[in-house]
Design a protein around this motif. Sequence first.
Motif, PDB file in Angstrom:
ATOM      1  N   ILE A   1      -5.835  -7.686  -6.656  1.00 16.42           N
ATOM      2  CA  ILE A   1      -7.242  -7.567  -6.264  1.00 16.42           C
ATOM      3  C   ILE A   1      -8.145  -7.820  -7.467  1.00 16.42           C
ATOM      4  O   ILE A   1      -9.167  -8.484  -7.369  1.00 16.42           O
ATOM      5  CB  ILE A   1      -7.523  -6.169  -5.671  1.00 16.42           C
ATOM      6  CG1 ILE A   1      -6.757  -6.008  -4.359  1.00 16.42           C
ATOM      7  CG2 ILE A   1      -9.000  -5.960  -5.458  1.00 16.42           C
ATOM      8  CD1 ILE A   1      -6.806  -4.614  -3.799  1.00 16.42           C
TER       9      ILE A   1
ATOM     10  N   ALA B   1      -0.991  -8.357  -0.554  1.00 17.74           N
ATOM     11  CA  ALA B   1      -2.133  -7.516  -0.905  1.00 17.74           C
ATOM     12  C   ALA B   1      -3.417  -8.324  -0.866  1.00 17.74           C
ATOM     13  O   ALA B   1      -4.441  -7.877  -0.348  1.00 17.74           O
ATOM     14  CB  ALA B   1      -1.926  -6.917  -2.298  1.00 17.74           C
ATOM     15  N   HIS B   2      -3.349  -9.531  -1.406  1.00 18.54           N
ATOM     16  CA  HIS B   2      -4.549 -10.354  -1.468  1.00 18.54           C
ATOM     17  C   HIS B   2      -5.070 -10.673  -0.074  1.00 18.54           C
ATOM     18  O   HIS B   2      -6.263 -10.541   0.202  1.00 18.54           O
ATOM     19  CB  HIS B   2      -4.242 -11.646  -2.226  1.00 18.54           C
ATOM     20  CG  HIS B   2      -5.428 -12.524  -2.379  1.00 18.54           C
ATOM     21  ND1 HIS B   2      -6.392 -12.290  -3.322  1.00 18.54           N
ATOM     22  CD2 HIS B   2      -5.842 -13.601  -1.677  1.00 18.54           C
ATOM     23  CE1 HIS B   2      -7.331 -13.202  -3.213  1.00 18.54           C
ATOM     24  NE2 HIS B   2      -7.015 -14.020  -2.217  1.00 18.54           N
TER      25      HIS B   2
ATOM     26  N   TYR C   1      -6.445  -7.592   1.757  1.00 18.51           N
ATOM     27  CA  TYR C   1      -7.729  -7.206   1.185  1.00 18.51           C
ATOM     28  C   TYR C   1      -8.831  -8.131   1.683  1.00 18.51           C
ATOM     29  O   TYR C   1      -9.891  -7.691   2.117  1.00 18.51           O
ATOM     30  CB  TYR C   1      -7.635  -7.248  -0.339  1.00 18.51           C
ATOM     31  CG  TYR C   1      -8.901  -6.841  -1.029  1.00 18.51           C
ATOM     32  CD1 TYR C   1      -9.282  -5.512  -1.055  1.00 18.51           C
ATOM     33  CD2 TYR C   1      -9.717  -7.785  -1.642  1.00 18.51           C
ATOM     34  CE1 TYR C   1     -10.443  -5.125  -1.667  1.00 18.51           C
ATOM     35  CE2 TYR C   1     -10.878  -7.407  -2.270  1.00 18.51           C
ATOM     36  CZ  TYR C   1     -11.246  -6.083  -2.282  1.00 18.51           C
ATOM     37  OH  TYR C   1     -12.402  -5.714  -2.888  1.00 18.51           O
ATOM     38  N   LYS C   2      -8.549  -9.454   1.634  1.00 19.05           N
ATOM     39  CA  LYS C   2      -9.548 -10.425   2.060  1.00 19.05           C
ATOM     40  C   LYS C   2      -9.916 -10.246   3.528  1.00 19.05           C
ATOM     41  O   LYS C   2     -11.085 -10.255   3.900  1.00 19.05           O
ATOM     42  CB  LYS C   2      -8.989 -11.842   1.851  1.00 19.05           C
ATOM     43  CG  LYS C   2      -9.275 -12.372   0.473  1.00 19.05           C
ATOM     44  CD  LYS C   2     -10.386 -13.399   0.560  1.00 19.05           C
ATOM     45  CE  LYS C   2     -11.051 -13.579  -0.763  1.00 19.05           C
ATOM     46  NZ  LYS C   2     -11.189 -14.979  -1.130  1.00 19.05           N
TER      47      LYS C   2
ATOM     48  N   MET D   1     -11.815  -7.019   4.154  1.00 25.59           N
ATOM     49  CA  MET D   1     -13.173  -7.050   3.620  1.00 25.59           C
ATOM     50  C   MET D   1     -14.071  -7.869   4.518  1.00 25.59           C
ATOM     51  O   MET D   1     -15.221  -7.521   4.752  1.00 25.59           O
ATOM     52  CB  MET D   1     -13.173  -7.668   2.222  1.00 25.59           C
ATOM     53  CG  MET D   1     -12.710  -6.723   1.138  1.00 25.59           C
ATOM     54  SD  MET D   1     -13.890  -5.422   0.851  1.00 25.59           S
ATOM     55  CE  MET D   1     -15.187  -6.345   0.038  1.00 25.59           C
TER      56      MET D   1
ATOM     57  N   ASN E   1     -14.706  -1.470   0.879  1.00 25.01           N
ATOM     58  CA  ASN E   1     -13.875  -1.691  -0.307  1.00 25.01           C
ATOM     59  C   ASN E   1     -12.674  -0.786  -0.412  1.00 25.01           C
ATOM     60  O   ASN E   1     -11.559  -1.231  -0.588  1.00 25.01           O
ATOM     61  CB  ASN E   1     -14.716  -1.471  -1.559  1.00 25.01           C
ATOM     62  CG  ASN E   1     -15.415  -2.752  -1.922  1.00 25.01           C
ATOM     63  OD1 ASN E   1     -14.910  -3.813  -1.620  1.00 25.01           O
ATOM     64  ND2 ASN E   1     -16.558  -2.645  -2.534  1.00 25.01           N
TER      65      ASN E   1
ATOM     66  N   ALA F   1     -10.071  -1.196   2.322  1.00 24.79           N
ATOM     67  CA  ALA F   1      -9.357  -2.460   2.148  1.00 24.79           C
ATOM     68  C   ALA F   1      -8.372  -2.354   0.995  1.00 24.79           C
ATOM     69  O   ALA F   1      -7.225  -2.790   1.107  1.00 24.79           O
ATOM     70  CB  ALA F   1     -10.347  -3.590   1.895  1.00 24.79           C
ATOM     71  N   ALA F   2      -8.791  -1.728  -0.109  1.00 30.48           N
ATOM     72  CA  ALA F   2      -7.903  -1.615  -1.265  1.00 30.48           C
ATOM     73  C   ALA F   2      -6.714  -0.721  -0.939  1.00 30.48           C
ATOM     74  O   ALA F   2      -5.572  -1.029  -1.287  1.00 30.48           O
ATOM     75  CB  ALA F   2      -8.659  -1.064  -2.464  1.00 30.48           C
TER      76      ALA F   2
ATOM     77  N   ALA G   1      -4.380  -2.613   1.329  1.00 27.44           N
ATOM     78  CA  ALA G   1      -3.707  -3.676   0.578  1.00 27.44           C
ATOM     79  C   ALA G   1      -2.523  -3.104  -0.188  1.00 27.44           C
ATOM     80  O   ALA G   1      -1.424  -3.658  -0.166  1.00 27.44           O
ATOM     81  CB  ALA G   1      -4.685  -4.355  -0.376  1.00 27.44           C
TER      82      ALA G   1
ATOM     83  N   THR H   1      -4.258   2.212  -5.873  1.00 28.42           N
ATOM     84  CA  THR H   1      -5.006   0.970  -5.775  1.00 28.42           C
ATOM     85  C   THR H   1      -6.480   1.253  -5.481  1.00 28.42           C
ATOM     86  O   THR H   1      -7.376   0.753  -6.166  1.00 28.42           O
ATOM     87  CB  THR H   1      -4.419   0.074  -4.670  1.00 28.42           C
ATOM     88  OG1 THR H   1      -3.019  -0.040  -4.872  1.00 28.42           O
ATOM     89  CG2 THR H   1      -5.041  -1.295  -4.684  1.00 28.42           C
TER      90      THR H   1
ATOM     91  N   TYR I   1      -9.396   0.935  -8.321  1.00 25.46           N
ATOM     92  CA  TYR I   1     -10.341  -0.125  -7.987  1.00 25.46           C
ATOM     93  C   TYR I   1     -11.749   0.431  -7.866  1.00 25.46           C
ATOM     94  O   TYR I   1     -12.705  -0.123  -8.404  1.00 25.46           O
ATOM     95  CB  TYR I   1      -9.914  -0.795  -6.679  1.00 25.46           C
ATOM     96  CG  TYR I   1     -10.876  -1.846  -6.219  1.00 25.46           C
ATOM     97  CD1 TYR I   1     -10.986  -3.040  -6.922  1.00 25.46           C
ATOM     98  CD2 TYR I   1     -11.679  -1.644  -5.111  1.00 25.46           C
ATOM     99  CE1 TYR I   1     -11.872  -4.001  -6.523  1.00 25.46           C
ATOM    100  CE2 TYR I   1     -12.570  -2.605  -4.704  1.00 25.46           C
ATOM    101  CZ  TYR I   1     -12.667  -3.787  -5.404  1.00 25.46           C
ATOM    102  OH  TYR I   1     -13.557  -4.734  -5.012  1.00 25.46           O
TER     103      TYR I   1
END
Lengths: 259, 328
Positions: free
Chosen positions: B76, B121-122, B125-126, B129, B137, B140-141, B144, B204, B208
Amino acid sequence: MDWLFREDRYEPGSDSLKFIDKSLMSILKILSKIDRLGGQRRGILYGVTPPLKLISTILTVVCVSTSRDATFLLSAGLFVLINLIMLEKSDRKRVLALGITASSFSAVMLIPSMATGNIINSLIIVYKVLLTVSMANILSVSTGWFDVSASLKLLLIPDIFILVLEITLKYIYLLGEISLNMLTALKIRSIGKNNNKYSSISALMGNLFLKSKEMGEELYSAMECRGFTGEYKRVLAFNISRIDAVYAIIVLALTAAYF
Amino acid sequence: MHIPENYLSPSTCAVLGAAMVPVWKRASANVKREFSKKKMPLLGVGAAFSFLIMMFNLPLPGGTTGHAVGAALISILLGPYAASISVTIALAVQALFFGDGGILALGANAFNLAFIMPFTAHYIYKIMMGRGGNRRNYIAAFLAGYVSLNAAALFTAVELGIQPVLFKDASGMPLYNPYGLSISVPAMMIPHLLVAGVVEGIVTAGVYGYIRKVSGEGLNEGRGLKIRPLYVALIVMIILSPLGLLASGTAWGEWGADEIKSIVGFVPQGMEKGFNFKSSLPDYTVPGFSEHMGYILSGIIGVLIIVFLFMAISAALFIKREVKITDK
């Protein structure tokens, strides 16, 4: 003035600091391992040129993992034993301790399988774990870490990986020290019962990241000032000494036993 | 989660290592392009960071402690390609210098922890979001971290679980990891779903959130991946799904009890007496359609259900937080 003479009765509730202590211990362990690598050691195995040692270790690990031949596996065991004898006493202890821990761990894991009759194959796995873990650790204790990463260039590993690896090795130590200090600070400040400890941990890790980001940028500027362009050039000065030749012959003989 | 040496057959290690080569190549090309030179050391620092994160013990119920991997967090913060390189290096340091995780198994470990985990994870998260603002945030984190660790654990379990079926000696005894999928999957997944995933998610989201609060700028220089190729890949996979009909067997690990018997020679007791789930689309066929069309339709329906579930979850979480704020 009365309160001055009264006895203080502050009894904090019991508080667990276990996870801080545990984190402190595991970081300390890592740091002491890295710290130890500074000094030069004497001994035959320490003198073998690092690229040769790295390649031989990888070669023998691959051979041991793929072989099912009793003669070869036994001679590989003999090879590891000879290597162990060449090490200094403290290093020998460490390599043995790590190897025995790893193999007894897998022995415990394989007990149910052994109980159902799969004994020989399980024992071979345990033996192979002991061999391969010992080999990796022999390489690690007898070679300077930066010599290992320099030898990677010979294995055609791209520069970016070597750059990242070298910075990683350096920064595990630096960041480890920083986190050690922060954890100690957290521990000292947690007088009595501190319920905010857990939320402090994520702040601690976050701080670690920000700090490392700053340090990384400064590091690169400094490297650039000294003329680093992102490429590693390695001058191949291969001075094959007598020790290297003997070592190479032994490894070659071992791999010959594999075929 | 590291697979030690000798639990996977050398051929499995070689296949997974070979699968990592293009990933590493793409990652280093991508990082060279997207990162300014000045940010290059961040990768090494990221690797050291991931290495140290594994040293931080967090308290767990029952008096034990666990640790996070940090791959989701780096993904992230620095983008999935950078995370892929960083975690690979962290694994290499552990294998080469600390004897933790095998040298030969490095490819397999990298596949699980440096490819599956940061990329999962990416994307999670995307997608979570979306175009949403700051409030999403944390959720999502967390998701992820949670989902990506479990994805990595699942891959690890499957790699270990297929060993006894594929590699046997003359007398039929397993050569490497002796436990099949029916043992390795629950043994890996139960602790990860219940405990380790939550730890990863909390770390995470917590770290974050802290970093965003303290310094909002310049976090994700490697902008990472576009979402669109993911959709394209999904559509291609749906269209290609009838290809599965060409293969004679069933997918690995998706055998029915009778197929298990023909492969292993006996039916594990738990499976024989286990429950049979009656799906509304049995065997991925939709009544009234040809087999191929049915396959494609099942694929589309499956993907849509997953997308709707995600949308529903994020919407529900979003509304809840909205209400909380207006309450104040």
